[in-house]
Design a protein around this motif. Structure first.
Motif, PDB file in Angstrom:
ATOM      1  N   HIS A 159      -7.741   6.745  -0.780  1.00  0.00           N
ATOM      2  CA  HIS A 159      -8.146   5.455  -1.364  1.00  0.00           C
ATOM      3  C   HIS A 159      -9.607   5.442  -1.812  1.00  0.00           C
ATOM      4  CE1 HIS A 159      -4.530   3.182  -0.016  1.00  0.00           C
ATOM      5  NE2 HIS A 159      -4.490   4.144   0.869  1.00  0.00           N
TER       6      HIS A 159
ATOM      7  N   LEU B  12      -5.038   3.890   4.987  1.00  0.00           N
ATOM      8  CA  LEU B  12      -6.443   3.941   4.601  1.00  0.00           C
ATOM      9  C   LEU B  12      -7.160   5.130   5.241  1.00  0.00           C
ATOM     10  CD1 LEU B  12      -7.411   0.151   4.841  1.00  0.00           C
ATOM     11  CD2 LEU B  12      -7.155   1.489   2.761  1.00  0.00           C
TER      12      LEU B  12
ATOM     13  N   HIS C 169       0.810  -1.218   0.000  1.00  0.00           N
ATOM     14  CA  HIS C 169       0.000   0.000   0.000  1.00  0.00           C
ATOM     15  C   HIS C 169       0.842   1.266   0.000  1.00  0.00           C
ATOM     16  CE1 HIS C 169       0.879   0.776   4.307  1.00  0.00           C
ATOM     17  NE2 HIS C 169       0.926  -0.540   4.392  1.00  0.00           N
TER      18      HIS C 169
END
Length: 299
Positions: free
Chosen positions: A296, A291, A163
């Motif tokens: 995102h 996140l 990520h």
């Protein structure tokens, strides 16, 4: 070193190219299209035209370099078996070209395969091997065998969620499913885990593997050993403003599609031997923190 990199313009590949160049290496990047070639040139890398299924181009790239980092993979999950087969042939072709040279050859795999061979709840380590029948297992075993044929081969198993501030591997797919279904789901109590690693930490690991991984070693690109699926689902639900809910194992395949198999397994994975073997220490944000930043969740 002059390093041949496949997948050099991909999500992880771009970070690896930058990491290598900043460390003083030269990069020869595989480019299938004019767009990829232009991106490599702009990044300061050399261009080698070819494709993952063009074995001659892969052999030529490997022969022209002091080492190889193989990142490319055909991410068509409607024909995952085809992607695995293409990857295996690429590893074999480049590996054969490198035999007897002592050059480093770093291939990419995933910790996810361990969830299919280890007992539920057992932490996967770099000492655990997989069979040829597991996802990318055959390519792993070819790479390990090359260590006995004069290649300093190593395997980097990446976490399920690689990520950064905008993409998050399988977690990004969960976001799309939650948006489509109107619910952010997890299976059972959601206590099963996915490992995660920041893209920049992963890029540094590939460089360290190239420079110093022992022949025949397996490394784990794992920054966090395991993030509970329920925690991931709850962040997604809150950010998308949709409910978070538990579903049964019987409902998982219909809800998640091909991710159903992964949404029901525990893939907790260790990085202890990796840190010891190459001195790698993850330093960037964890998955939940990334996140929470919110990028995102753009349309």
């Amino acid at each position: 070193m002059r390093v041949f990199v496949t997948g050099a313009t991909g999500f992880i590949g771009k970070a690896v190219v930058r990491e290598l160049l900043e460390a003083g290496h030269q990069v020869l990047g595989l480019a299938r299209s004019d767009q990829s070639a232009a991106a490599l040139t702009a990044a300061g890398a050399e261009v080698h035209r070819g494709a993952l299924d063009d074995l001659d181009s892969l052999r030529e790239g490997a022969a022209a370099a002091d080492g190889v980092i193989h990142l490319a993979f055909v991410h068509d999950f409607s024909d995952y078996a085809g992607g695995v087969a293409t990857d295996l042939q690429a590893v074999k072709a480049m590996g054969a070209e490198l035999e007897g040279t002592g050059k480093p050859f770093v291939i990419t795999s995933g910790t996810a395969a361990l969830s299919f061979v280890l007992p539920s709840g057992q932490v996967g380590t770099e000492q655990d091997t997989v069979t040829d029948n597991e996802p990318r297992g055959a390519a792993e075993n070819v790479a390990l065998a090359l260590a006995g044929r004069g290649v300093r081969s190593s395997i980097v198993r990446l976490s399920t969620c690689v990520h950064n501030e905008a993409l998050a591997g399988f977690a990004t797919l969960l976001i799309g499913i939650a948006r489509e279904k109107g619910v952010s789901a997890y299976v059972g109590d959601g206590s099963n885990h996915w490992p995660a690693v920041h893209r920049l930490d992963a890029a540094r690991l590939f460089r360290l593997a190239l420079e110093s991984a022992p022949a025949g070693s397996i490394l784990h690109g794992v920054g966090e050993e395991g993030v509970p699926l329920r925690d991931i689902a709850e962040v997604i639900g809150r950010r998308l403003n949709v409910p978070t809910a538990s579903i049964s194992r019987e409902e998982a395949d219909a809800h998640f599609g091909f991710l159903g198999a992964f949404a029901t397994t525990d893939n907790t994975s260790s990085n202890a031997l990796t840190r010891e073997r190459v001195g790698w220490e993850p330093t960037h944000l964890g998955l939940i923190a990334d996140l929470e930043q919110g990028q995102h969740f753009g349309q």
